[in-house]
Design an enzyme around this catalytic site. Structure first.
Site, PDB file in Angstrom:
ATOM      1  CB  THR A   1      -2.868   7.076  10.685  1.00 38.23           C
ATOM      2  OG1 THR A   1      -3.559   7.282   9.439  1.00 38.23           O
ATOM      3  CG2 THR A   1      -3.322   8.102  11.705  1.00 38.23           C
TER       4      THR A   1
ATOM      5  CG  HIS B   1      -0.191 -14.737   6.516  1.00 37.29           C
ATOM      6  ND1 HIS B   1      -0.946 -15.005   7.631  1.00 37.29           N
ATOM      7  CD2 HIS B   1       0.902 -15.525   6.598  1.00 37.29           C
ATOM      8  CE1 HIS B   1      -0.344 -15.942   8.355  1.00 37.29           C
ATOM      9  NE2 HIS B   1       0.796 -16.259   7.752  1.00 37.29           N
TER      10      HIS B   1
ATOM     11  CG  ASP C   1       0.204  13.106   4.347  1.00 35.83           C
ATOM     12  OD1 ASP C   1       1.163  12.705   5.044  1.00 35.83           O
ATOM     13  OD2 ASP C   1      -0.961  13.146   4.776  1.00 35.83           O
TER      14      ASP C   1
ATOM     15  CB  CYS D   1      -0.295   9.653   5.484  1.00 34.86           C
ATOM     16  SG  CYS D   1      -1.387   8.315   6.004  1.00 34.86           S
TER      17      CYS D   1
ATOM     18  CG  HIS E   1      -0.846 -17.588   3.172  1.00 37.67           C
ATOM     19  ND1 HIS E   1      -1.690 -17.231   4.202  1.00 37.67           N
ATOM     20  CD2 HIS E   1       0.149 -18.321   3.735  1.00 37.67           C
ATOM     21  CE1 HIS E   1      -1.216 -17.726   5.343  1.00 37.67           C
ATOM     22  NE2 HIS E   1      -0.104 -18.389   5.084  1.00 37.67           N
TER      23      HIS E   1
HETATM   24  C1  RB5 Z   1      -3.088  14.655   7.755  1.00 36.33           C
HETATM   25  O1  RB5 Z   1      -3.297  15.495   8.839  1.00 36.33           O
HETATM   26  C2  RB5 Z   1      -3.568  13.243   8.086  1.00 36.33           C
HETATM   27  O2  RB5 Z   1      -4.941  13.194   8.078  1.00 36.33           O
HETATM   28  C3  RB5 Z   1      -2.987  12.241   7.114  1.00 36.33           C
HETATM   29  O3  RB5 Z   1      -1.595  12.334   7.149  1.00 36.33           O
HETATM   30  C4  RB5 Z   1      -3.298  10.783   7.351  1.00 36.33           C
HETATM   31  O4  RB5 Z   1      -3.037  10.415   8.662  1.00 36.33           O
HETATM   32  C5  RB5 Z   1      -4.587  10.304   6.862  1.00 36.33           C
HETATM   33  O5  RB5 Z   1      -4.919   9.123   6.964  1.00 36.33           O
END
Ligand code: RB5
Length: 153
Positions: free
Chosen positions: A67, A98, A8, A65, A133
């Site tokens: 996180t 694993h 994203d 993304c 595993h």
């Molecule tokens: C976008 O701002 C953010 O929420 C997305 O990139 C991601 O981290 C969601 O898990």
């Protein structure tokens, strides 16, 4: 090996660098977007990569993304997809050894490009551990045929 990659907006810059690095490593890479830093919805891109892996059109996928968390939650809804958020060389290696993770989910905001490449290389180099595993992953695969009805109160 064919590898599909998407992000994203939160992972866009990192994804662009990852695609170039994977091509340099000689891998066949398919970049499924996004194409700009404009805000977009991570499930749309998780779906593109997860469907390609689920349908056997690619062996592995990478999702980036902000996180890595949203991408992993969305990708794991697809049959046959084992998407793992990783945060170090060690966790990336273990996701392969694993958990037989076939989709790697990375944070574009918390790590540098060099750290992404270190994690990706560790994951790609990891051989699935088999034995205990394999038994555990088979149990996870069986969950796909479960349908959980809401509890009657
Ligand atoms: C976008 O701002 C953010 O929420 C997305 O990139 C991601 O981290 C969601 O898990």
């Amino acid at each position: 090996m064919k590898i599909v990659v998407a992000s994203d907006h939160g992972g866009f810059t990192a994804k662009e660098a990852i695609v170039k690095a994977l091509e340099k490593l000689g891998l066949e890479v398919l970049d499924l977007g996004c194409r700009t830093e404009e805000s977009c919805d991570y499930p749309d891109y998780a779906r593109k990569v997860a469907q390609a892996v689920s349908q056997g059109r690619a062996e592995k996928g990478i999702l980036v993304c902000g996180t890595g968390i949203g991408m992993s939650i969305a990708a794991n809804k697809f049959p046959g997809v084992r998407a793992a958020v990783v945060w170090s060389r060690e966790t990336a290696h273990l996701a392969g050894e694993h958990n037989w993770a076939n989709v790697l989910c990375l944070s574009g905001r918390l790590f540098s490009g060099a750290q992404h490449i270190t994690m990706i290389r560790a994951w790609l180099a990891a051989a699935f551990g088999e034995g205990r595993h394999s038994r555990r992953v088979k149990k996870i695969i069986k969950f796909e045929s479960l349908s959980c009805k809401p509890r009657k109160s």
